[in-house]
Design a protein around this motif. Structure first.
Motif, PDB file in Angstrom:
ATOM      1  N   PRO A 159      -3.005  17.848 -18.054  1.00 16.87           N
ATOM      2  CA  PRO A 159      -4.022  17.109 -17.294  1.00 16.87           C
ATOM      3  C   PRO A 159      -3.498  15.852 -16.603  1.00 16.87           C
ATOM      4  CG  PRO A 159      -4.155  16.492 -19.591  1.00 16.87           C
ATOM      5  CD  PRO A 159      -3.069  17.540 -19.495  1.00 16.87           C
ATOM      6  N   ILE A 160      -2.177  15.616 -16.672  1.00 14.84           N
ATOM      7  CA  ILE A 160      -1.614  14.388 -16.099  1.00 14.84           C
ATOM      8  C   ILE A 160      -1.087  14.673 -14.700  1.00 14.84           C
ATOM      9  CG2 ILE A 160       0.126  12.574 -16.381  1.00 14.84           C
ATOM     10  CD1 ILE A 160       0.071  13.115 -19.379  1.00 14.84           C
ATOM     11  N   ALA A 161      -1.322  13.747 -13.771  1.00 21.08           N
ATOM     12  CA  ALA A 161      -0.762  13.864 -12.424  1.00 21.08           C
ATOM     13  C   ALA A 161      -0.322  12.493 -11.941  1.00 21.08           C
ATOM     14  CB  ALA A 161      -1.796  14.447 -11.465  1.00 21.08           C
ATOM     15  N   LEU A 162       0.844  12.459 -11.312  1.00 21.71           N
ATOM     16  CA  LEU A 162       1.385  11.222 -10.748  1.00 21.71           C
ATOM     17  C   LEU A 162       1.742  11.461  -9.288  1.00 21.71           C
ATOM     18  CD1 LEU A 162       3.653  10.100 -13.689  1.00 21.71           C
ATOM     19  CD2 LEU A 162       2.100   8.569 -12.480  1.00 21.71           C
ATOM     20  N   TYR A 163       1.437  10.466  -8.436  1.00 21.42           N
ATOM     21  CA  TYR A 163       1.713  10.596  -7.002  1.00 21.42           C
ATOM     22  C   TYR A 163       2.496   9.380  -6.526  1.00 21.42           C
ATOM     23  CZ  TYR A 163      -1.867  14.135  -7.498  1.00 21.42           C
ATOM     24  OH  TYR A 163      -2.587  15.236  -7.921  1.00 21.42           O
ATOM     25  N   ALA A 164       3.508   9.627  -5.720  1.00 17.47           N
ATOM     26  CA  ALA A 164       4.352   8.549  -5.218  1.00 17.47           C
ATOM     27  C   ALA A 164       3.548   7.607  -4.347  1.00 17.47           C
ATOM     28  CB  ALA A 164       5.517   9.127  -4.433  1.00 17.47           C
ATOM     29  N   ARG A 165       3.971   6.358  -4.302  1.00 20.20           N
ATOM     30  CA  ARG A 165       3.351   5.395  -3.397  1.00 20.20           C
ATOM     31  C   ARG A 165       3.744   5.768  -1.970  1.00 20.20           C
ATOM     32  NH1 ARG A 165       7.318   0.877  -5.888  1.00 20.20           N
ATOM     33  NH2 ARG A 165       9.187   1.379  -4.699  1.00 20.20           N
ATOM     34  N   ARG A 166       2.915   5.339  -1.019  1.00 21.77           N
ATOM     35  CA  ARG A 166       3.159   5.714   0.368  1.00 21.77           C
ATOM     36  C   ARG A 166       3.890   4.609   1.108  1.00 21.77           C
ATOM     37  NH1 ARG A 166      -1.146   7.451   3.492  1.00 21.77           N
ATOM     38  NH2 ARG A 166      -0.379   9.555   3.770  1.00 21.77           N
ATOM     39  N   GLU A 167       3.783   3.387   0.599  1.00 18.79           N
ATOM     40  CA  GLU A 167       4.527   2.275   1.206  1.00 18.79           C
ATOM     41  C   GLU A 167       5.134   1.435   0.104  1.00 18.79           C
ATOM     42  OE1 GLU A 167       1.884   0.117   3.718  1.00 18.79           O
ATOM     43  OE2 GLU A 167       1.296   1.911   4.824  1.00 18.79           O
ATOM     44  N   LYS A 168       6.237   0.790   0.415  1.00 16.35           N
ATOM     45  CA  LYS A 168       6.895  -0.033  -0.591  1.00 16.35           C
ATOM     46  C   LYS A 168       6.138  -1.354  -0.729  1.00 16.35           C
ATOM     47  CE  LYS A 168      11.428  -1.669  -2.066  1.00 16.35           C
ATOM     48  NZ  LYS A 168      11.437  -0.927  -3.343  1.00 16.35           N
ATOM     49  N   PRO A 169       5.640  -1.654  -1.923  1.00 23.49           N
ATOM     50  CA  PRO A 169       4.852  -2.881  -2.112  1.00 23.49           C
ATOM     51  C   PRO A 169       5.740  -4.073  -2.426  1.00 23.49           C
ATOM     52  CG  PRO A 169       4.856  -1.611  -4.128  1.00 23.49           C
ATOM     53  CD  PRO A 169       5.706  -0.856  -3.138  1.00 23.49           C
ATOM     54  N   GLU A 170       5.159  -5.266  -2.352  1.00 23.00           N
ATOM     55  CA  GLU A 170       5.841  -6.478  -2.831  1.00 23.00           C
ATOM     56  C   GLU A 170       5.685  -6.542  -4.339  1.00 23.00           C
ATOM     57  OE1 GLU A 170       6.367 -10.466  -0.993  1.00 23.00           O
ATOM     58  OE2 GLU A 170       4.572  -9.817   0.089  1.00 23.00           O
ATOM     59  N   ILE A 171       6.808  -6.686  -5.025  1.00 25.64           N
ATOM     60  CA  ILE A 171       6.804  -6.578  -6.480  1.00 25.64           C
ATOM     61  C   ILE A 171       7.136  -7.913  -7.126  1.00 25.64           C
ATOM     62  CG2 ILE A 171       7.938  -5.474  -8.445  1.00 25.64           C
ATOM     63  CD1 ILE A 171       8.091  -2.966  -6.855  1.00 25.64           C
ATOM     64  N   ALA A 172       6.325  -8.302  -8.116  1.00 26.16           N
ATOM     65  CA  ALA A 172       6.585  -9.499  -8.908  1.00 26.16           C
ATOM     66  C   ALA A 172       7.245  -9.087 -10.213  1.00 26.16           C
ATOM     67  CB  ALA A 172       5.282 -10.229  -9.194  1.00 26.16           C
ATOM     68  N   ALA A 173       8.081  -9.980 -10.774  1.00 23.31           N
ATOM     69  CA  ALA A 173       8.723  -9.705 -12.061  1.00 23.31           C
ATOM     70  C   ALA A 173       8.563 -10.919 -12.957  1.00 23.31           C
ATOM     71  CB  ALA A 173      10.198  -9.364 -11.868  1.00 23.31           C
ATOM     72  N   GLY A 174       8.544 -10.673 -14.264  1.00 18.22           N
ATOM     73  CA  GLY A 174       8.422 -11.779 -15.211  1.00 18.22           C
ATOM     74  C   GLY A 174       8.701 -11.300 -16.620  1.00 18.22           C
ATOM     75  N   VAL A 175       8.509 -12.175 -17.582  1.00 17.98           N
ATOM     76  CA  VAL A 175       8.761 -11.796 -18.980  1.00 17.98           C
ATOM     77  C   VAL A 175       7.613 -10.933 -19.492  1.00 17.98           C
ATOM     78  CG1 VAL A 175      10.185 -13.810 -19.465  1.00 17.98           C
ATOM     79  CG2 VAL A 175       7.707 -13.931 -19.839  1.00 17.98           C
ATOM     80  N   ARG A 176       7.924 -10.141 -20.503  1.00 12.52           N
ATOM     81  CA  ARG A 176       6.934  -9.210 -21.049  1.00 12.52           C
ATOM     82  C   ARG A 176       5.897  -9.944 -21.891  1.00 12.52           C
ATOM     83  NH1 ARG A 176      11.262  -5.032 -23.443  1.00 12.52           N
ATOM     84  NH2 ARG A 176      12.056  -7.059 -24.141  1.00 12.52           N
ATOM     85  N   ILE A 177       4.755  -9.291 -22.072  1.00 11.46           N
ATOM     86  CA  ILE A 177       3.588  -9.936 -22.692  1.00 11.46           C
ATOM     87  C   ILE A 177       3.385  -9.446 -24.123  1.00 11.46           C
ATOM     88  CG2 ILE A 177       1.063 -10.038 -22.573  1.00 11.46           C
ATOM     89  CD1 ILE A 177       1.268 -10.147 -19.598  1.00 11.46           C
ATOM     90  N   THR A 180       7.371 -10.778 -29.579  1.00 11.01           N
ATOM     91  CA  THR A 180       7.973 -11.963 -30.202  1.00 11.01           C
ATOM     92  C   THR A 180       9.491 -11.841 -30.280  1.00 11.01           C
ATOM     93  OG1 THR A 180       7.704 -10.989 -32.391  1.00 11.01           O
ATOM     94  CG2 THR A 180       5.934 -12.420 -31.603  1.00 11.01           C
ATOM     95  N   LYS A 181      10.041 -10.677 -29.890  1.00  9.51           N
ATOM     96  CA  LYS A 181      11.490 -10.496 -29.870  1.00  9.51           C
ATOM     97  C   LYS A 181      11.937 -10.214 -28.437  1.00  9.51           C
ATOM     98  CE  LYS A 181      10.914  -8.291 -34.298  1.00  9.51           C
ATOM     99  NZ  LYS A 181      10.556  -6.961 -34.809  1.00  9.51           N
ATOM    100  N   ALA A 182      13.153 -10.633 -28.111  1.00 16.32           N
ATOM    101  CA  ALA A 182      13.684 -10.432 -26.754  1.00 16.32           C
ATOM    102  C   ALA A 182      12.698 -10.924 -25.703  1.00 16.32           C
ATOM    103  CB  ALA A 182      14.035  -8.957 -26.536  1.00 16.32           C
ATOM    104  N   VAL A 183      12.064 -12.054 -25.997  1.00 18.75           N
ATOM    105  CA  VAL A 183      10.996 -12.557 -25.132  1.00 18.75           C
ATOM    106  C   VAL A 183      11.500 -12.999 -23.765  1.00 18.75           C
ATOM    107  CG1 VAL A 183       9.507 -13.271 -27.025  1.00 18.75           C
ATOM    108  CG2 VAL A 183      11.231 -14.852 -26.172  1.00 18.75           C
ATOM    109  N   GLU A 184      12.814 -13.236 -23.644  1.00 19.16           N
ATOM    110  CA  GLU A 184      13.328 -13.808 -22.402  1.00 19.16           C
ATOM    111  C   GLU A 184      13.628 -12.759 -21.330  1.00 19.16           C
ATOM    112  OE1 GLU A 184      14.827 -13.437 -25.182  1.00 19.16           O
ATOM    113  OE2 GLU A 184      16.689 -12.346 -24.757  1.00 19.16           O
TER     114      GLU A 184
END
Length: 201
Positions: A159-177, A180-184
């Motif tokens: 029942p799972i389906a995935l579809y590629a994006r049609r345009e390349k978006p602006e992507i933000a990056a940051g630390v994981r939420i 308590t380990k490897a927080v950096e």
DNA sequence: CTCTTGATCTTCT
DNA sequence: GAAGATCAAGAGC
């Protein structure tokens, strides 16, 4: 129901081409940002992926860090499958397994912008702000009906389906939420400016 | 708006 | 026995 006549269904965004299982057979650090803007549907219900996090067995925040267990065994298998686990005894969270068998790396899906089957999501989540339907890893699994029954399912078959994006978006990056380990490590990725994130970047 | 707490399953100490 | 890749509700400001 206050609605007294039929309104046209809002047009869902056009889908890109289906993602094949091979999409996941490369570094988790390439797959994770490439998933931003892709569409995830389960039984036709879902939306645009706007937030993810990468996990890898060489790093202590990953479930696979200490080796295989009954819970995480799917992470040690081939790429292109769903790893679902119980979080805090209450919620389900879903990951996409990447790289190759034994690599034990995966991308945690953390937030979606709802686009398909919004009434079904509202009904599963209770009446809520649309922005709260899928703005967290435990919220989106509830909205899409994902449970342990989906653990180990292929990502390119019902029942799972995935579809590629049609345009390349602006992507933000940051630390994981919420870890308590490897927080950096800056392995959280999101759609820049999205109003459907679990937290702003 | 921020902060605190309860819910309660799996793994690890 | 404690911690954890979380969420929602309630108190306080």
């Amino acid at each position: 129901m206050a609605q007294s006549r039929t309104f046209p269904t809002p047009a869902a965004p056009k889908l890109g081409k289906p993602l094949k299982r091979a999409f996941f057979a490369r570094s988790v650090h390439e797959v994770a940002p490439d998933l931003i803007g892709a569409t995830l549907l389960v039984n036709g219900v879902g939306g645009l992926i706007v937030e993810v996090e990468a996990y890898h067995h060489t790093e202590p925040a990953a479930h696979s860090y200490r080796g295989p267990t009954p819970r995480n065994q799917i992470m040690f298998g081939p790429p292109g499958f769903a790893y679902v686990y119980r979080s805090y005894g209450i919620h389900w969270c879903v990951n996409f397994v990447c790289e190759k068998a034994g690599s034990a790396s995966a991308v945690l899906i953390r937030a979606l912008e709802p686009t398909h089957g919004i009434p079904a999501m509202r009904s599963r989540r209770g009446l809520r702000d649309e922005r709260a339907l899928c703005s967290g890893p435990g919220k989106l699994t509830e909205a899409l009906g994902i449970t342990i029954a989906h653990n180990g399912l292929a990502l390119d078959a019902p029942p799972i389906a995935l579809y590629a994006r049609r345009e390349k978006p602006e992507i933000a990056a940051g630390v994981r939420i919420g870890i308590t380990k490897a927080v950096e490590l800056p392995w959280r990725y999101g759609l820049k400016g999205s109003k459907f994130l679990s937290k702003p970047f």
